[in-house]
Motif scaffolding. Structure first.
Motif, PDB file in Angstrom:
ATOM      1  N   PHE A  30     -30.405  -4.972 -29.128  1.00  0.00           N
ATOM      2  CA  PHE A  30     -31.480  -5.503 -28.295  1.00  0.00           C
ATOM      3  C   PHE A  30     -31.003  -5.452 -26.845  1.00  0.00           C
ATOM      4  O   PHE A  30     -29.972  -6.053 -26.513  1.00  0.00           O
ATOM      5  N   ARG A  31     -31.766  -4.764 -26.009  1.00  0.00           N
ATOM      6  CA  ARG A  31     -31.346  -4.590 -24.614  1.00  0.00           C
ATOM      7  C   ARG A  31     -32.496  -4.931 -23.674  1.00  0.00           C
ATOM      8  O   ARG A  31     -33.605  -4.403 -23.795  1.00  0.00           O
ATOM      9  N   ARG A  32     -32.207  -5.821 -22.732  1.00  0.00           N
ATOM     10  CA  ARG A  32     -33.169  -6.156 -21.684  1.00  0.00           C
ATOM     11  C   ARG A  32     -32.756  -5.410 -20.413  1.00  0.00           C
ATOM     12  O   ARG A  32     -31.583  -5.444 -20.016  1.00  0.00           O
ATOM     13  N   GLN A  33     -33.728  -4.760 -19.781  1.00  0.00           N
ATOM     14  CA  GLN A  33     -33.451  -3.998 -18.572  1.00  0.00           C
ATOM     15  C   GLN A  33     -34.365  -4.458 -17.438  1.00  0.00           C
ATOM     16  O   GLN A  33     -35.587  -4.465 -17.591  1.00  0.00           O
ATOM     17  N   PRO A  34     -33.776  -4.829 -16.311  1.00  0.00           N
ATOM     18  CA  PRO A  34     -34.605  -5.191 -15.153  1.00  0.00           C
ATOM     19  C   PRO A  34     -35.432  -3.999 -14.689  1.00  0.00           C
ATOM     20  O   PRO A  34     -35.088  -2.839 -14.971  1.00  0.00           O
ATOM     21  N   PRO A  35     -36.506  -4.241 -13.966  1.00  0.00           N
ATOM     22  CA  PRO A  35     -37.314  -3.134 -13.437  1.00  0.00           C
ATOM     23  C   PRO A  35     -36.465  -2.180 -12.607  1.00  0.00           C
ATOM     24  O   PRO A  35     -35.652  -2.602 -11.781  1.00  0.00           O
ATOM     25  N   GLY A  36     -36.648  -0.904 -12.855  1.00  0.00           N
ATOM     26  CA  GLY A  36     -35.898   0.114 -12.117  1.00  0.00           C
ATOM     27  C   GLY A  36     -34.666   0.621 -12.835  1.00  0.00           C
ATOM     28  O   GLY A  36     -34.151   1.688 -12.506  1.00  0.00           O
ATOM     29  N   GLU A  37     -34.157  -0.131 -13.831  1.00  0.00           N
ATOM     30  CA  GLU A  37     -33.002   0.333 -14.590  1.00  0.00           C
ATOM     31  C   GLU A  37     -33.446   1.165 -15.780  1.00  0.00           C
ATOM     32  O   GLU A  37     -34.533   0.967 -16.328  1.00  0.00           O
ATOM     33  N   SER A  38     -32.597   2.093 -16.188  1.00  0.00           N
ATOM     34  CA  SER A  38     -32.921   2.956 -17.323  1.00  0.00           C
ATOM     35  C   SER A  38     -31.630   3.517 -17.905  1.00  0.00           C
ATOM     36  O   SER A  38     -30.550   3.362 -17.338  1.00  0.00           O
ATOM     37  N   PHE A  39     -31.749   4.179 -19.037  1.00  0.00           N
ATOM     38  CA  PHE A  39     -30.620   4.900 -19.610  1.00  0.00           C
ATOM     39  C   PHE A  39     -31.172   6.083 -20.404  1.00  0.00           C
ATOM     40  O   PHE A  39     -32.366   6.134 -20.732  1.00  0.00           O
TER      41      PHE A  39
END
Length: 263
Positions: free
Chosen positions: A186-195
């Motif tokens: 489970f991964r939470r990413q702030p706006p603008g982050e990606s992988f």
């Protein structure tokens, strides 16, 4: 019948030839020598010509973490070592006695204290193109939960923990309770982050926003992928439980509730 030349006659012939060349005699020796010198001058390389060494983009290492100037550091023919690239990145910002240095190469990593690298030269290893050097302590953590042997937080150095490593550090899958097909991140990413995530068909897609990633540890190909998937700070690793195990736990909770005084 011819006479065999003597040593004296050969010496006289050499002297005569030398005088002809020096005087520019009828045999054209002077012109031949001048042409030879001119040819050498025309063919000689300019000693002041600039030589440019083209360096491949892969001839670098990446330095991350607690340094003044993180980023790519080029490698030269002299063969930089770990401490060299740390110094070129502005030096470590923490106390050498507690600051760790992690080198990642080809999916493998090794960690040592900065103080040990300075004290033991053999630990200051030469670097190779593509290596990653991470300066700093275990500043990130992953929470392991569900059907693992040792649930709880797993501290790690960013960039040095894969999904496979995280499962191993959590003690592995529980032999009695785990559902190997249901390993989740489970991964939470702030706006603008990606992988970037590799698909089963070989394609690559960019993942943004909050996401749940599922791996089947009963599938060898998924285990290989898990060995390449890098965990991030704040990720949650959850291993699903078999239905019988979930039922047994629910039954135990129900029995406990029925025995509460006053019920």
């Amino acid at each position: 019948m011819t006479s065999k030349p003597t040593a004296n006659s050969r010496r006289r012939d050499r002297d005569r030839s030398r005088r002809c060349v020096q005087r520019g005699g009828s045999d054209g020796g002077g012109a031949i020598l001048a042409d030879y010198h001119r040819s050498l001058r025309e063919r000689a390389l300019d000693p002041q010509a600039a030589v440019t060494v083209v360096r491949e983009p892969t001839d670098v290492v990446t330095v991350q973490g607690s340094v003044a100037s993180p980023g790519a550091v080029p490698l030269t023919a002299r063969g930089e070592r770990v401490l060299d690239v740390v110094a070129q990145s502005g030096g470590a910002e923490g106390d050498p006695a507690v600051t760790t240095i992690t080198v990642i190469r080809g999916g493998h990593s090794a960690t040592a204290l900065l103080a040990d690298l300075r004290r033991v030269p053999s630990q200051n290893v030469p670097l190779q193109p593509g290596d990653t050097v991470i300066v700093g302590g275990a500043e990130a953590s992953v929470l392991a939960d569900g059907a693992v042997v040792a649930p709880g937080p797993i501290p790690f150095v960013p960039g040095a923990l894969t999904l496979q490593d995280a499962v191993a550090q959590a003690g592995g899958l529980s032999a009695r309770r785990a559902q190997p097909e249901d390993v989740f991140v489970f991964r939470r990413q702030p706006p603008g982050e990606s992988f970037l995530l590799r698909q089963r068909d070989g394609g690559i897609r960019t993942v943004t926003g909050d996401v749940i990633i599922r791996a089947d540890f009963a599938d060898p190909s998924d285990q290989l992928d898990a060995a390449q998937f890098q965990m991030r700070d704040g990720d949650v690793l959850y291993v699903g439980e078999e239905a019988l195990a979930r039922f047994g736990r629910a039954f135990a909770l129900a029995r406990g509730a029925s025995q509460v005084p006053g019920e």
